[in-house]
Design a protein around this motif. Structure first.
Motif, mmCIF file in Angstrom:
data_model
loop_
_atom_site.group_PDB
_atom_site.id
_atom_site.type_symbol
_atom_site.label_atom_id
_atom_site.label_comp_id
_atom_site.label_asym_id
_atom_site.label_seq_id
_atom_site.Cartn_x
_atom_site.Cartn_y
_atom_site.Cartn_z
ATOM 1 N N ILE A 1 0.817 -1.214 0.000
ATOM 2 C CA ILE A 1 0.000 0.000 0.000
ATOM 3 C C ILE A 1 0.851 1.264 0.000
ATOM 4 C CG2 ILE A 1 -1.883 -1.171 1.195
ATOM 5 C CD1 ILE A 1 -1.006 0.276 3.769
ATOM 6 N N ARG A 2 2.162 1.126 -0.177
ATOM 7 C CA ARG A 2 3.077 2.270 -0.083
ATOM 8 C C ARG A 2 2.755 3.330 -1.131
ATOM 9 N NH1 ARG A 2 9.704 2.116 -0.668
ATOM 10 N NH2 ARG A 2 10.145 3.876 0.755
ATOM 11 N N ILE A 3 2.821 4.584 -0.740
ATOM 12 C CA ILE A 3 2.558 5.703 -1.639
ATOM 13 C C ILE A 3 3.845 6.215 -2.254
ATOM 14 C CG2 ILE A 3 1.602 8.039 -1.796
ATOM 15 C CD1 ILE A 3 -0.142 7.267 0.647
ATOM 16 N N ALA A 4 4.891 6.326 -1.434
ATOM 17 C CA ALA A 4 6.181 6.815 -1.917
ATOM 18 C C ALA A 4 6.842 5.766 -2.809
ATOM 19 C CB ALA A 4 7.096 7.144 -0.736
ATOM 20 N N GLY A 5 7.781 6.221 -3.647
ATOM 21 C CA GLY A 5 8.526 5.291 -4.480
ATOM 22 C C GLY A 5 7.751 4.819 -5.691
ATOM 23 N N ASP A 6 8.378 3.905 -6.419
ATOM 24 C CA ASP A 6 7.770 3.362 -7.628
ATOM 25 C C ASP A 6 6.774 2.263 -7.270
ATOM 26 O OD1 ASP A 6 7.957 3.047 -10.720
ATOM 27 O OD2 ASP A 6 8.177 1.016 -9.937
ATOM 28 N N ARG A 7 5.575 2.364 -7.798
ATOM 29 C CA ARG A 7 4.515 1.420 -7.456
ATOM 30 C C ARG A 7 4.900 -0.019 -7.815
ATOM 31 N NH1 ARG A 7 0.551 -0.396 -4.378
ATOM 32 N NH2 ARG A 7 -1.133 -1.388 -5.502
ATOM 33 N N MET B 1 5.530 -3.205 -5.134
ATOM 34 C CA MET B 1 4.785 -4.461 -5.186
ATOM 35 C C MET B 1 5.732 -5.658 -5.286
ATOM 36 S SD MET B 1 1.787 -5.681 -4.940
ATOM 37 C CE MET B 1 0.701 -4.292 -5.292
ATOM 38 N N GLU B 2 6.811 -5.507 -6.047
ATOM 39 C CA GLU B 2 7.776 -6.606 -6.135
ATOM 40 C C GLU B 2 8.455 -6.848 -4.787
ATOM 41 O OE1 GLU B 2 8.200 -8.654 -8.986
ATOM 42 O OE2 GLU B 2 6.310 -7.539 -9.206
ATOM 43 N N ASP B 3 8.773 -5.767 -4.059
ATOM 44 C CA ASP B 3 9.350 -5.929 -2.717
ATOM 45 C C ASP B 3 8.365 -6.638 -1.792
ATOM 46 O OD1 ASP B 3 11.693 -4.696 -3.446
ATOM 47 O OD2 ASP B 3 11.120 -2.724 -2.672
ATOM 48 N N ALA B 4 7.086 -6.286 -1.903
ATOM 49 C CA ALA B 4 6.065 -6.920 -1.061
ATOM 50 C C ALA B 4 5.974 -8.412 -1.353
ATOM 51 C CB ALA B 4 4.714 -6.234 -1.286
ATOM 52 N N ILE B 5 5.967 -8.776 -2.628
ATOM 53 C CA ILE B 5 5.868 -10.193 -2.994
ATOM 54 C C ILE B 5 7.100 -10.959 -2.530
ATOM 55 C CG2 ILE B 5 5.855 -11.767 -4.975
ATOM 56 C CD1 ILE B 5 4.014 -9.754 -6.392
ATOM 57 N N ALA B 6 8.277 -10.357 -2.692
ATOM 58 C CA ALA B 6 9.504 -11.033 -2.263
ATOM 59 C C ALA B 6 9.490 -11.301 -0.759
ATOM 60 C CB ALA B 6 10.714 -10.186 -2.649
ATOM 61 N N LEU B 7 9.062 -10.327 0.018
ATOM 62 C CA LEU B 7 8.981 -10.525 1.469
ATOM 63 C C LEU B 7 7.965 -11.603 1.822
ATOM 64 C CD1 LEU B 7 9.148 -6.855 2.771
ATOM 65 C CD2 LEU B 7 10.569 -8.730 3.611
ATOM 66 N N GLY B 8 6.820 -11.563 1.181
ATOM 67 C CA GLY B 8 5.796 -12.560 1.458
ATOM 68 C C GLY B 8 6.252 -13.968 1.114
ATOM 69 N N ARG B 9 6.937 -14.106 -0.008
ATOM 70 C CA ARG B 9 7.416 -15.436 -0.406
ATOM 71 C C ARG B 9 8.494 -15.941 0.540
ATOM 72 N NH1 ARG B 9 8.482 -15.190 -6.809
ATOM 73 N NH2 ARG B 9 9.144 -17.344 -6.367
ATOM 74 N N LEU B 10 9.375 -15.038 0.989
ATOM 75 C CA LEU B 10 10.407 -15.438 1.944
ATOM 76 C C LEU B 10 9.780 -15.893 3.258
ATOM 77 C CD1 LEU B 10 13.354 -15.692 2.827
ATOM 78 C CD2 LEU B 10 13.311 -13.250 3.427
ATOM 79 N N ALA B 11 8.817 -15.122 3.764
ATOM 80 C CA ALA B 11 8.141 -15.514 5.001
ATOM 81 C C ALA B 11 7.426 -16.850 4.825
ATOM 82 C CB ALA B 11 7.152 -14.425 5.414
ATOM 83 N N LEU B 12 6.868 -17.079 3.655
ATOM 84 C CA LEU B 12 6.152 -18.324 3.418
ATOM 85 C C LEU B 12 7.120 -19.517 3.402
ATOM 86 C CD1 LEU B 12 3.302 -19.371 2.893
ATOM 87 C CD2 LEU B 12 3.739 -19.128 0.446
ATOM 88 N N ARG B 13 8.315 -19.330 2.815
ATOM 89 C CA ARG B 13 9.297 -20.418 2.803
ATOM 90 C C ARG B 13 9.712 -20.803 4.215
ATOM 91 N NH1 ARG B 13 11.652 -17.778 -1.659
ATOM 92 N NH2 ARG B 13 13.323 -16.932 -0.363
ATOM 93 N N ARG C 1 -0.515 -7.241 -9.097
ATOM 94 C CA ARG C 1 0.862 -7.099 -9.584
ATOM 95 C C ARG C 1 0.901 -6.396 -10.938
ATOM 96 N NH1 ARG C 1 5.177 -12.010 -10.840
ATOM 97 N NH2 ARG C 1 7.082 -10.809 -10.397
ATOM 98 N N ILE C 2 1.905 -5.540 -11.103
ATOM 99 C CA ILE C 2 2.077 -4.810 -12.360
ATOM 100 C C ILE C 2 3.044 -5.556 -13.269
ATOM 101 C CG2 ILE C 2 2.834 -2.627 -13.383
ATOM 102 C CD1 ILE C 2 2.086 -1.312 -10.669
ATOM 103 N N ALA C 3 4.157 -6.031 -12.698
ATOM 104 C CA ALA C 3 5.167 -6.732 -13.488
ATOM 105 C C ALA C 3 4.689 -8.137 -13.841
ATOM 106 C CB ALA C 3 6.482 -6.808 -12.703
#
Length: 837
Positions: free
Chosen positions: A210-216, A220-232, A257-259
């Motif tokens: 939900i971050r406003i600052a930075g590139d959208r 989102m890619e940072d969010a997915i990477a963190l979620g996948r790491l926590a899931l592992r 996801r955009i990418a």
């Protein structure tokens, strides 16, 4: 010594105490409270002991346990229980400190923060601030090396609180939440605290989502990477509810996801949602189960693979499953979201009667209950979903051939949405006061109402309503090719600068050069002129008796003033008085010619001291009006302005000549710049200003007419709505950073017409046409024709003490300009001002 417990009424006589006995009591009465009756029984035991234990460490431990029970107590007395809990925590804190007993002190403060967060009484924003203060104290005073888990927990909880925070800049709150989560993760490592790491990493992933600052896309890619790491890491732990929550959150991240490949992202989302359902069964986790059912319904509607008809059928099935739990009575906000998603699915299947039913149900709900839901940010999202569903309902009614009903539903729905917005802003909702028939225009007026459906690929429906057109009082014009995606391509920012309206706008904000914005304006105007050609044909055929055109924009069209369209410049501005519509349609006081004998004006000019033309503007308006009060320069503090408005009594005009600021993602933080760097915010206008129904507000400032349109697709939420909510009859305001010099000329001419008794929209139209068409030599001669008092007031030389600050009347004329050339012909100088009512 030991503890004997029996009938609580006999406890005073049978208590014999030692530390072990108290420990046994605390162990017995601790744990989750399963019901009010059970909680009251536990409280009776604790209170019986408290009555005989002297104040000290043991007494404080009992007070903490008592507070922990009270915080969990359900029932009608929950508000009283939490107040008692806060008092008990305060008593317990008297006997511990970060120096003498840091662990007990930190745990007590942490529990106290939970009580403040759950508090029912008082303002929610203030309660959250108190909760955050408790957590901040733990972080400041506790040593992270000696007490790592407690310290890291305080940081993680503080991150959660920043995401929930109501006050402050939302962008900054999210950044501070990210910072707190990162601090916590220096302690909560996968090796030392795998479960706490997973929970904190999942929350950090949500913050990036939900971050406003930075590139959208990067966020989102940072969010997915963190979620996948926590899931592992979680794979080594039992498949519990935290594991299910991670899968659900990852599903939502992939869905947005955009990418990557869009079709593959949706498939990944569906896979994660289905994994969550392995833990979240309806029998034990009904609310979480319904959440995943809703998400699956949305994902199948967006699915590109498989049979489209089968995907929509599955979407409908999942959403109806969610609604079997998310009932209006139990979960009104979740009910609204799922109903909105179901309406989108039914729209794609062409089930128009069902779409209409859902839309009407949501509009009834909006009128009755939404102001009592959640915090302001939550309400804005809900109101946005309701507004989008309303547009689907309009489309459904029109598809069934009922044009008059569709138009009425659109207009009445816009009024409901605006009243809900005003209710969310804690105002009395004076917007539609005096409306006789808010669903149809009066004689002499035509209404153009745009309605952008929240789905791509749909032609833009435009309604034209006119009582004078007896043969066809409501017409529907379908603008082929001008759907939501096409409008976004014209207005939204893109990778290439100057390619859209907002790209050029951004260059204007950053560099102060209007050239790029002017080029973007011309490109958008040229495109819209062609796209709206069917509409011009309808307007040309309107009866000659129609002299006023009320325009209800939709989506990004709210950024674009109709007066600058080339077709409009020939056929609209020259023929009609133009008004932008808000709420109902019969706010007649905005259009009545003014009594020239009443001249009550309050002006606020140049509060920041860097707008000499605005200072001159305020002085000159003061010379025009006999009954005038002004706050100029440093005198125009926020409190003085609020006090002056409250003391002024009935005003004809409230004039601000100052800097304005619009916050695109968070319009509630928009405002007018006052002296000393203070901002008169939108929320304060709604909450603290009350105006008479005859008051015209003129905002001679930048960006005061811009409104939120992304979450609120059909409505305007900005400074104009705030002043209308405060009771004003109309607001004249700007859609972009206006020129200080040409604005001064426009304002002087505007008030010349107003002073002569002309209505607000007619006066604005006349002033705009005059500024557009006036040659430079005519502008120069205007100075000589002014009342000597007004001309003297416009000379700032005496005020500023420096010849270099003297005001020029015609400022943008380069030397050698040809006689008769119009220096302010470009729409940048005059089209940005609109009249909203």
């Amino acid at each position: 010594m030991h503890l004997v417990m029996g009938n609580p009424s006999r406890a005073r006589q049978e208590v014999r105490l030692d530390a072990a006995a108290i420990e046994q009591l605390l162990e017995r009465v601790g744990g989750p409270v399963e019901g009010e009756r059970s909680g009251l029984a536990r409280l009776a035991e604790v209170d019986a002991i408290l009555s005989v234990v002297p104040e000290g460490e043991s007494w404080a431990r009992l007070q903490r346990m008592r507070a922990n029970i009270l915080v969990q107590m359900p029932g009608e007395g929950a508000a009283d229980y939490i107040e008692q809990a806060l008092g008990a925590y305060e008593q317990a804190l008297r006997f511990c400190s970060p120096e003498t007993n840091p662990v007990t002190w930190a745990r007590t403060l942490s529990n106290c923060s939970v009580a403040w967060r759950r508090r029912i009484r008082g303002r929610r924003a203030e309660n959250l601030e108190r909760a955050m203060a408790c957590l901040a104290r733990i972080g400041d005073r506790l040593n992270p090396e000696r007490h790592p888990r407690l310290w890291a927990s305080s940081q993680a909880n503080l991150g959660n609180a920043f995401l929930q925070r109501i006050v402050g800049d939302p962008r900054e709150n999210i950044e501070r939440a990210i910072d707190r989560y990162r601090c916590a993760l220096t302690i909560f490592t996968p090796h030392d605290y795998p479960d706490l790491y997973c929970r904190c990493a999942a929350n950090l992933a949500h913050a990036y989502e939900i971050r406003i600052a930075g590139d959208r896309e990067e966020n989102m890619e940072d969010a997915i990477a963190l979620g996948r790491l926590a899931l592992r890491i979680h794979e080594a732990l039992p498949a519990n509810t935290e594991w299910a929550r991670l899968h659900n959150n990852l599903g939502s991240m992939y869905r947005s996801r955009i990418a990557g490949d869009r079709a593959e992202n949706v498939e990944s989302a569906i896979g994660h949602y289905r994994a969550a359902l392995r833990v979240w069964k309806r029998a034990g986790f009904a609310d979480d189960w319904a959440r995943v059912q809703h998400n699956l319904g949305v994902a199948y509607r967006k699915r590109a693979r498989g049979d489209p008809e089968a995907n929509l059928k599955r979407s409908r099935g999942h959403l109806r499953a969610a609604l079997s739990v998310r009932t209006l009575e139990r979960f009104p906000s979740d009910w609204l979201r799922s109903q909105h998603s179901l309406a989108l699915t039914e729209t794609q299947t062409g089930n128009w009667p069902q779409v209409e039913r859902i839309a009407r149900d949501i509009m009834r709900f909006l009128g009755d209950a939404i102001a009592g839901l959640g915090n302001w940010y939550e309400m804005r999202r809900l109101i946005g979903a309701a507004s989008a569903t309303k547009n689907l309902g309009v489309l459904a009614i029109a598809e069934q051939g009922n044009l008059a009903d569709a138009f009425a539903f659109l207009i009445q729905g816009r009024g409901l949405v605006h009243r809900a917005l005003l209710g969310a802003g804690q105002t009395s909702g004076a917007l539609d006061a005096g409306d006789a028939d808010p669903s149809f225009p009066p004689p002499g007026e035509a209404v153009i109402a745009f309605c952008v459906p929240p789905l791509d690929g749909r032609d833009l429906p435009v309604f034209v309503a006119c009582a004078d057109d007896r043969a066809q009082p409501v017409r529907l014009v379908r603008l082929t090719g001008l759907d939501r995606a096409a409008l976004e391509s014209l207005f939204e920012r893109k990778a290439g600068r100057e390619s859209s309206w907002l790209d050029g706008y951004q260059v204007l904000l950053e560099q102060g050069d209007p050239a790029a914005f002017s080029r973007a304006m011309e490109r958008v105007a040229q495109t819209l002129d062609g796209d709206l050609a069917p509409l011009w044909q309808v307007l040309d055929a309107l009866p000659a008796s129609v002299r006023r055109l009320r325009i209800a924009p939709s989506g990004a069209l709210s950024l674009f003033p109709p007066s600058m369209l080339r077709g409009g410049e020939r056929k609209i501005l020259n023929r009609f008085d133009l008004v932008s519509a808000v709420g109902g349609l019969s706010n007649a006081s905005a259009f009545v010619a003014r009594d020239t004998g009443r001249r009550r004006l309050l002006s606020v000019a140049d509060p920041t001291g860097d707008l000499p033309h605005s200072r001159a503007e305020g002085n000159m308006l003061g010379a025009l009006f006999e009954s005038e009060a002004s706050l100029l320069g440093k005198r125009a503090t926020k409190q003085r302005v609020l006090d002056a408005v409250s003391r002024a009594g009935p005003l004809d005009y409230l004039h601000f000549a100052c800097h304005g600021r619009f916050r695109w993602r968070h319009p509630e933080a928009s405002g007018l710049m006052m002296a000393g760097g203070e901002i008169l915010r939108l929320s304060e206008i709604l909450g603290r200003i009350r105006l008479g129904s005859e008051t015209l507000v003129v905002l001679s400032a930048c960006e005061t007419g811009i409104a939120e349109y992304r979450e609120l697709p059909d409505e305007t939420y900005g400074l104009a709505l705030a002043f209308l909510g405060a009771g004003a009859s109309a607001v004249i305001c700007s859609l972009w950073p206006v020129s200080d010099r040409s604005t001064r000329l426009l304002m002087l001419k505007l008030y010349e017409y107003l002073h002569a008794g002309v209505s607000a929209p007619a006066a604005l139209r006349a002033a705009q046409r005059w500024l557009r068409d006036a040659p430079g030599d005519e502008l120069q001669s205007l100075v000589q024709q002014l009342d000597p008092r007004v001309r003297a007031a416009g000379d700032l030389n005496a005020d500023c003490g420096s010849g270099s600050m003297r005001i020029k009347w015609v400022s943008d004329d380069p030397p050698g300009r040809a006689p008769g050339e119009r220096p302010f012909a470009h729409p940048f100088h005059w089209a940005g001002f609109v009249c909203i009512a």
